[in-house]
Design an enzyme around this catalytic site. Structure first.
Site, PDB file in Angstrom:
ATOM      1  N   SER A  61       0.857  -1.191   0.000  1.00 35.31           N
ATOM      2  CA  SER A  61       0.000   0.000   0.000  1.00 35.31           C
ATOM      3  C   SER A  61       0.884   1.229   0.000  1.00 35.31           C
ATOM      4  CB  SER A  61      -0.892   0.005   1.240  1.00 35.31           C
ATOM      5  OG  SER A  61      -1.515   1.269   1.371  1.00 35.31           O
TER       6      SER A  61
ATOM      7  N   TYR B 216      -1.901   0.573  10.648  1.00 36.43           N
ATOM      8  CA  TYR B 216      -2.024  -0.116   9.360  1.00 36.43           C
ATOM      9  C   TYR B 216      -0.791   0.152   8.487  1.00 36.43           C
ATOM     10  CZ  TYR B 216      -3.791  -1.106   4.647  1.00 36.43           C
ATOM     11  OH  TYR B 216      -3.952  -1.591   3.389  1.00 36.43           O
TER      12      TYR B 216
END
Lengths: 253, 450
Positions: free
Chosen positions: A146, A159
């Protein structure tokens, strides 16, 4: 086996419930893949995904139980998949949880749970799959990283840090697999409109699972090692990477 | 033993194998019996198959080029007894000065006898003399049970024809005896003519191919409109001694082909594009004589022009290339025409496209069958290539044709039984020779041949 125009035959999705994972599988099926294994925590919930893969042309779809957190169980799951479908041409590591930053940064157990799934689970799965790829002498491992991991942000650092760790591991693994016939493709999507992000405000340069799948398939057809989705994020991130921290901290991203 | 990445000549889809240099038959036997892991075993020659036929991902590969002895040449009978790993290059250097030539020569000398048999290769004389296996009097086949059988087409037609064209999947060919062709000189007398379009070249070939031992047409797949399919047709035969000028007769069988240059190891991608290939094709067509009779050419120039450039496959750059070769039966000229039209419409940058007529075929998975065959090289990175070739596959099958497994690197598995109706029979025979499925290859995995 992969063929000379980049089409593959067998696809394993770890995180079978992931929108991006199943979009990648669907795209590969359109290009000629015939066997797909959707592995995840709730295989019973993938009936619709199976149906759409079949109507796209898949002749064999297996739904198997796979728990990213049960790292001890990973070798057995992968071995069973291989004994059922044979060589893994493409394996997509698509599982992951977003967590809830506002809770996680105060709750050690919650923060660890995110890290366990996204980082430890992925490290284990990637290691197990890479052993299989070394044995078979070919195959691609697609790892969903990501942009959140490229420079970890205040707004989602729990995250983001797990993706940073996963990204580093996958990049290193790619180098370790040089010359083995196996390869790793690291995928760094931006904000993807999907189940995972349902209810969240869209970020700039947001994308869709299908668009990510498109980028992945294109990357697999060539010799890419890292792809961004959308591609413009590569430039954005290379600029953001150099923003001084006091400024970066205050950016509304 | 050496763990390395292998590819075919097209340099696509590298996979890793343990490559062994079997010092002798006993060493090969031991390797085969070892059953090293479950990834199987495959013999590899000089790696000139374009796709993955000589690769075995994760498994063992026997580099047969280390078994390359020439045991006996019988000049009177015109036969030679060789190890399977000997190359046609080595063989011709021995045979031509003795007035002998291989009955079937492909477009390169750099193939091994074992590979030639496994792929049941063909040359420019297929319409007259058939495929390579037809010149194989006998071969020794090592099967995974450890047995070495001496196989002839008469005594054991099933094993013979399962192995000829069997892509190395019936066992390891160790040795073979070949029937040779007598030649009086090392020259070929070549007739050349230009044909203005596809119909023209096909008509010329149909009319007079049978008058020639060798025939092939180079075809320009970028020319469109009225010039679609324009070609240079070259046909010929070995020059008889009496046709040489007197001064040259004493050295009529001198033969020493050399590579002129080698392609550099690193070349930029995209060197072969529509512009450069169009320019090449224009030049090639224009430089060919409109009509020329009995032009003397060397064996190397006529049969193996590309061998003059070492490692020429590198010119396609890192992405590599593939070759598409198919055959459609006589009577399906319309299908051939449609396929050529489609290739021209897509402007495939192919400077190496050849058209040929095949005579009767043989074998179970052997490629040649009576009809027209077209072979073309295409850069693997060309956009839309996969779907284009998949469409052509359908046309080929509809016309009753097939594609050549030795060249293949992208066919879909379900197409194979439609192209090779004897596939199940071959599988049965193969299974008998190798019930434990020790023999395998990337091609076999990709096309689900076993």
């Amino acid at each position: 086996m992969r063929n000379a125009v980049g089409d593959v035959q067998t696809v394993l999705v770890l995180g079978g419930g992931s929108d991006i994972g199943s979009a990648i599988a669907a795209r590969l099926v359109q290009q000629g893949a015939r066997t797909v294994v959707l592995a995840g925590r709730r295989p019973e919930a993938y009936a619709q995904a199976e149906q759409s893969l079949r109507s796209a042309g898949a002749t064999t779809v297996h739904r198997v139980s796979f728990d990213a957190d049960d790292t001890d169980g990973h070798p057995k799951v992968i071995a069973e998949v291989v004994s059922t479908v044979g060589d893994l041409d493409v394996t997509v590591v698509a599982f992951g949880v977003l967590g809830d930053q506002s809770v996680d940064e105060h709750d050690p157990a919650a923060a660890v749970a995110v890290a366990r799934t996204n980082y430890l689970g992925a490290v284990s799965a990637m290691t197990v799959v890479s052993q299989q790829l070394r044995t078979q002498g070919h195959g691609a491992l697609v790892v969903l990283s990501s942009v959140a991991g490229e420079r970890v942000r205040r707004s989602n650092f729990v995250y983001g840090s797990t993706k940073a760790g996963l990204d580093g591991f996958a990049t290193g693994l790619a180098d370790a697999l040089q010359g083995t016939g196996a390869r790793v493709l690291v995928v760094r999507p931006g904000f993807v409109v999907s189940k995972m992000t349902a209810g969240m405000d869209k970020a700039p340069l947001s994308t869709t699972p299908e668009a990510v799948a498109e980028v992945v398939v294109k990357g697999l057809a060539g010799s890419a090692t890292v792809v961004w989705a959308p591609a413009a994020l590569r430039l954005v991130m290379s600029a953001l990477r150099h923003v001084p921290r006091p400024v970066f901290r205050r950016l509304p991203v | 033993m050496n763990e390395i990445l292998l590819t075919g000549w097209g340099r696509t889809t590298p996979t890793r194998s343990r490559v062994h240099l079997p010092a002798d038959t006993d060493a090969t036997l031991r390797l085969m019996a070892d059953g090293n892991g479950s990834r199987g075993l495959l013999a590899r020659g000089l790696g000139r198959a374009y796709g993955d036929a000589a690769q075995n991902a994760g498994g063992d590969v026997l580099d047969m080029t280390s078994l390359a002895g020439i045991h006996a040449v019988d000049v009177d009978a015109a036969t030679v007894d060789v190890d399977a790993g000997v190359s046609l290059d080595t063989l011709l250097r021995h045979l031509v000065p003795l007035g002998l030539f291989v009955t079937v020569s492909p477009g390169t000398r750099y193939v091994t006898v074992g590979g030639a048999l496994a792929c049941d290769i063909h040359g420019k004389n297929h319409h007259r003399e058939g495929s390579f296996a037809r010149s194989v009097l006998s071969f020794d086949l090592l099967t995974p049970d450890g047995e070495v059988r001496t196989v002839t087409a008469d005594a054991d037609p099933e094993v013979f024809w399962a192995t000829a064209g069997g892509m190395g999947l019936t066992g390891v060919v160790l040795r073979a005896t070949l029937k040779l062709l007598r030649i009086e000189t090392a020259m070929v007398s070549v007739d050349t003519e230009r044909a203005g379009d596809l119909d023209d070249v096909m008509a010329r070939m149909e009319a007079r191919d049978d008058d020639y031992r060798y025939s092939v047409a180079w075809i320009d797949l970028l020319a469109s409109g009225a010039a679609m399919g324009r070609s240079v047709l070259t046909r010929g035969d070995h020059t008889p001694l009496a046709d040489l000028p007197e001064g040259k007769r004493a050295n009529a069988l001198d033969y020493g082909p050399k590579a002129l240059l080698s392609a550099p190891a690193f070349l930029p991608p995209g060197l072969l594009n529509r512009l450069t290939v169009r320019a090449f094709n224009e030049l090639w067509f224009r430089k060919a004589p409109v009509s020329q009779i009995g032009h003397p050419e060397s064996i190397a120039t006529f049969f193996h022009p590309l061998d003059m450039i070492g490692d020429w496959n590198r010119i396609y750059g890192r992405a590599g290339f593939l070759q598409y070769q198919f055959v459609v039966p006589f009577g399906q000229e319309g299908a051939m025409r449609q396929i050529v039209e489609e290739l021209v419409r897509h402007q495939c940058p192919s400077f190496l496209a050849v058209l040929k007529r095949f005579g009767p075929g043989n074998g179970l998975l052997s490629f040649p069958s009576p009809g027209w065959t077209l072979a073309l090289d295409i850069p693997a990175a060309m956009g839309g290539l996969g779907p284009l070739l998949a469409r052509l596959d359908e046309r080929v099958v509809d016309a009753g044709g097939r594609i050549y497994l030795a060249k293949d690197s992208r066919l879909a598995p379900h197409m194979v039984p439609r192209m090779y109706p004897e596939l199940d029979r071959w599988r049965e025979l193969r299974e008998r020779l190798d019930p434990k499925r020790r023999m395998t290859s990337d091609l076999a995995r990709r096309l689900q041949l076993l």
